[in-house]
Structure formats: C-alpha cells, structure tokens
Write a protein that holds these residues in place. Structure first.
Motif, short mmCIF file in Angstrom:
data_model
loop_
_atom_site.label_atom_id
_atom_site.label_comp_id
_atom_site.label_asym_id
_atom_site.label_seq_id
_atom_site.Cartn_x
_atom_site.Cartn_y
_atom_site.Cartn_z
N GLY A 265 0.82 -1.21 0.00
CA GLY A 265 0.00 0.00 0.00
C GLY A 265 0.85 1.25 0.00
N PRO A 266 0.24 2.40 0.23
CA PRO A 266 0.99 3.66 0.25
C PRO A 266 1.90 3.75 1.48
CG PRO A 266 -1.28 4.03 0.91
CD PRO A 266 -1.20 2.61 0.44
N LEU A 267 2.98 4.49 1.34
CA LEU A 267 3.92 4.66 2.43
C LEU A 267 3.37 5.68 3.43
CD1 LEU A 267 6.72 4.32 3.77
CD2 LEU A 267 7.55 6.15 2.26
N ALA A 268 3.24 5.25 4.68
CA ALA A 268 2.81 6.13 5.75
C ALA A 268 4.02 6.41 6.64
CB ALA A 268 1.69 5.49 6.56
N VAL A 269 4.31 7.69 6.88
CA VAL A 269 5.50 8.07 7.62
C VAL A 269 5.13 8.42 9.06
CG1 VAL A 269 7.40 9.72 7.78
CG2 VAL A 269 6.65 8.88 5.54
N ASP A 270 5.74 7.72 10.01
CA ASP A 270 5.57 8.02 11.42
C ASP A 270 6.49 9.20 11.75
OD1 ASP A 270 5.89 8.11 14.25
OD2 ASP A 270 5.27 6.01 14.41
N VAL A 271 5.91 10.38 11.83
CA VAL A 271 6.72 11.59 11.94
C VAL A 271 7.61 11.58 13.18
CG1 VAL A 271 6.63 14.10 12.20
CG2 VAL A 271 5.07 12.95 10.62
N ARG A 272 7.04 11.24 14.34
CA ARG A 272 7.82 11.30 15.57
C ARG A 272 9.00 10.34 15.55
NH1 ARG A 272 9.59 14.72 19.25
NH2 ARG A 272 10.27 13.64 21.14
N ARG A 273 8.76 9.11 15.13
CA ARG A 273 9.85 8.13 15.12
C ARG A 273 10.95 8.54 14.15
NH1 ARG A 273 7.73 2.19 14.36
NH2 ARG A 273 9.93 1.72 14.83
N ASN A 274 10.56 9.11 13.03
CA ASN A 274 11.57 9.57 12.08
C ASN A 274 12.32 10.79 12.59
OD1 ASN A 274 11.57 8.10 9.27
ND2 ASN A 274 9.42 8.16 9.92
N MET A 275 11.61 11.65 13.32
CA MET A 275 12.28 12.80 13.92
C MET A 275 13.32 12.36 14.93
SD MET A 275 9.14 15.49 14.47
CE MET A 275 10.14 16.60 15.46
N VAL A 276 12.96 11.41 15.78
CA VAL A 276 13.88 10.91 16.79
C VAL A 276 15.15 10.36 16.15
CG1 VAL A 276 14.22 9.13 18.55
CG2 VAL A 276 12.10 10.47 18.51
N LEU A 277 14.98 9.73 15.00
CA LEU A 277 16.13 9.14 14.30
C LEU A 277 16.86 10.15 13.41
CD1 LEU A 277 14.57 5.74 13.17
CD2 LEU A 277 16.51 6.02 14.72
N ASN A 278 16.28 11.34 13.23
CA ASN A 278 16.82 12.26 12.23
C ASN A 278 16.97 11.54 10.90
OD1 ASN A 278 17.90 15.23 12.84
ND2 ASN A 278 17.92 14.03 14.75
N ALA A 279 15.96 10.76 10.57
CA ALA A 279 16.00 9.93 9.37
C ALA A 279 15.86 10.78 8.11
CB ALA A 279 14.88 8.89 9.42
N ARG A 280 16.44 10.26 7.05
CA ARG A 280 16.34 10.91 5.74
C ARG A 280 15.73 9.93 4.75
NH1 ARG A 280 21.51 13.40 2.56
NH2 ARG A 280 21.41 14.81 4.34
N TYR A 281 14.71 10.40 4.02
CA TYR A 281 14.14 9.62 2.93
C TYR A 281 14.59 10.25 1.61
CZ TYR A 281 11.02 7.16 6.15
OH TYR A 281 10.53 6.38 7.16
N GLN A 282 15.17 9.44 0.76
CA GLN A 282 15.62 9.92 -0.55
C GLN A 282 14.98 9.04 -1.62
OE1 GLN A 282 17.97 12.46 -1.74
NE2 GLN A 282 16.90 11.82 -3.60
N PHE A 283 14.20 9.65 -2.48
CA PHE A 283 13.57 8.90 -3.56
C PHE A 283 14.47 8.92 -4.79
CE2 PHE A 283 10.25 10.04 -0.66
CZ PHE A 283 9.45 8.91 -0.61
N VAL A 284 14.50 7.78 -5.50
CA VAL A 284 15.43 7.60 -6.61
C VAL A 284 14.68 7.17 -7.86
CG1 VAL A 284 17.39 6.26 -7.46
CG2 VAL A 284 17.32 6.98 -5.06
#
Length: 353
Positions: A265-284
């Motif tokens: 299905g569509p990608l749902a982003v958990d904002v808080r968890r990604n913020m805690v990780l300082n995660a980066r999503y890069q689409f290619v």
C-alpha cells in the motif's frame, strides 16, 4: 536524416500487455549532431520497460510511429554524428536510458540512435551480456548508495568504509548490483530476501548477512548482525518494509527508495519516530537524476567492472535468462511475472564481434 537500409525492430503502437509487441522493419537512419548509432548485440529488460509498455508509468502519450521498448543494451557503435567526441566507430558500448524521451530508440532492435552521453564505453573483456545488464540496475544502485549525508559523489574502493548498508530484495537485479557495489566500496552489507533460494543468491552477490524479512524476528536478526544500526537502506518495497527499516536504522540514517511493492500500500511516515532518528528519505528515479551524477555513476560502474567487483551469472547471484529478438514479448512477460535474475534479448550474434 539519410536512410541507409532496413532495421529489424520490436514495436508497440498501443499500451497493453506483452501481446501488443510485434516485429517489424524500420529504416536505419544516420545519427544527428551529438548522436551515435549503435548496432545492438544484447538488449536488457527491466520492470520499467513493461510498466511503460503497459501504460502504467508512461511519461508521454503514445508516439504516432509507435515505440521500441527497452532502455538497456550493449553493442558496437557503427556511425558517429557531427560534434561527438570521445566515441568512435567500432567502440563497444553499454547504453543508459536509450528510450527515455526517444520512442524510436529503445534497444529491442538491430540499430538504435542515441545521444552520445547515453553510450558508455564497455571495458575490455566485459561481454555484451554484462553490458546489457548494467543500465537501470547498476545506475539505480549507485544512486541509492550515494545520497546519504556525507556521501561520496561516486563509489570507489573504501568510499563506504565504516558504513552499514541494508539492501531490501537482495536477489533482485538492483539489489544484486547494490550488494556488489557496496561491498566493493567497503561497506558491511546486510540483505533481506523472501526465502532460502534467494538467500543463496544474495550471499553469492557478496552480502555479509542475509535475513528472511518474513521471519517474525527479522528486525532482531538484523540488530544482532549489525549492532551499530543501518546507515543506508536500499529500498524496493518502501511501504511493506517501513516498520523493519525504522527498527534497524541508525540515527541520521537514510532510506533510499527506488520502488514500492504494491502489496504494501501507500507509504505512511511516522513523523515522531523519524524525527527521533533524524531519518532521511531519498527517492530515486533514474530518469531525473542530474546528468553529472549519471556520468559519475557510469565511471564508477566501469571501475567496478574493471576490478572484477561487478559480476553477472548464477555464480554472482544474478542468473541470466536469454531470449531471441522475436521472443521479446515472452521476455517482457517473464520480467512482469517476477522471474529472478536478469532477462536479456539476443539481438545479434556476438561471436563475430
């Protein structure tokens, strides 16, 4: 352009399943300014090719004259247009995005005319089968491995030293290239697969750790194998693997997404968890990667080939499946059905090259 003969080609004039592909003859044309004409020996088939043919991801309406499929291929330059430097008649080359914005230039034909910057010299000793297997998989893999914070502009031995890379779908064509390139560049590489046969392919590619993502404890297995966490994820199924990725990603890590499995299905982003990780999503998406980055990637891919670090065939975890040009529809159907390995189309006999 000056017409010089006939060219056996596969074309389609409407979007649809593989049955829309048909064989015909087209005029052979002379290359224009900045172009080269390539006598194709082997054409490569990728998911992007059948998705474009089906109309699912077509970027433009159907061309009036129909379209020739397939972005990847390898062959020999047999004519050079005005203003071309660095390439000459007789050069062996592999092709990048041959059909992008050029409906007549796909590689499922005996001769194709492409911009010179889409033809890359094929290193001595590297066969046309390998050359036709590079394009979309190797260039996508290189991009995914060079978009994290502090990433090198191009891969080389030691360029990823100290980094932990997770390759999702390690038995796929892009996954295989990502494993081999990351290992060559000095990374510790983990891969996820769906079963034991694919696990064997990922190990043959060089993965240091292989985990079945269907296991309930897949995240725990990855954390045990790579305790420091994952720096870069090369992701083929972004939605399906979202939870697993967040469970193993290191703070500041990057998830480089080049595809999404529709079953997730569509990608749902958990904002808080990604913020805690300082995660980066890069689409290619290869088609819109900046040209300088593409040129650098091609240089790196050739260096890996020359070093013997980028290999093809079952011993390298990437079985090759070959079809004749007349069976291009069957080749497309094989890729669409999920055939594991690389599907190639033999356009000409390379024994005379």
């Amino acid at each position: 352009m000056v017409m010089t003969g006939k060219n056996r080609a596969i074309v389609y004039s409407e979007f649809g399943d593989a049955g829309v592909l048909r064989e015909t003859e087209r005029d052979i044309v002379e290359p224009g300014p900045g172009e080269v004409r390539v006598r194709v020996v082997v054409s490569g088939v990728n998911p992007t090719d059948w998705k474009t043919r089906s109309g699912a991801t077509a970027m433009a309406p159907m061309a009036d004259e129909g379209q020739v499929p397939n972005q990847d291929g390898a062959g020999v330059i047999d004519a050079v247009g005005p203003g071309v430097t660095g390439l000459r008649t007789g050069d062996r080359v592999w092709l990048i995005m041959a059909a992008y914005q050029r409906p007549a230039s796909g590689t499922a034909q005996e001769y194709t005319v492409v911009p010179a910057d889409r033809a890359v010299p094929l290193p001595d000793g590297v066969g046309f089968e390998a050359g036709a297997s590079l394009g979309v998989p190797a260039m996508t893999a290189h991009r995914a491995l060079t978009v994290h914070e502090g990433a090198p502009p191009r891969l080389a031995p030691g360029a990823l030293a100290g980094l932990n890379v997770l390759v999702a779908g390690g038995a796929g064509a892009v996954g295989n290239a990502a494993i081999q390139l990351a290992v060559w560049a000095g990374a510790t590489v983990a891969a996820t697969v769906s079963g034991p046969e694919k696990a064997d392919l990922a190990r043959r590619a060089g993965a240091h750790h292989v985990v079945n993502y269907r296991d309930e404890d897949a995240a725990a297995q990855l954390r045990s194998a790579v305790p420091a966490g994952i720096d870069v994820v090369v992701e083929v199924a972004a939605a399906h693997n979202a939870e697993l990725n967040l469970s193993v990603l290191r703070p500041g890590g990057t998830i480089a997404i080049y595809a999404n499995d529709s079953s997730g299905g569509p990608l749902a982003v958990d904002v808080r968890r990604n913020m805690v990780l300082n995660a980066r999503y890069q689409f290619v998406l290869l088609y819109t990667v900046p040209r300088p980055a593409l040129a650098g990637a091609a240089t790196a891919v050739n260096a890996a080939l020359t070093d013997g670090a980028l290999r093809f065939g079952p011993e390298a975890g990437i079985p090759l499946h070959e079809y004749p040009l007349a069976a291009t529809a069957a080749a497309h159907a094989a890729v669409e059905s999920g055939t594991v390995g690389k599907v190639l189309i033999r356009v000409a006999d390379s024994r005379n090259e």
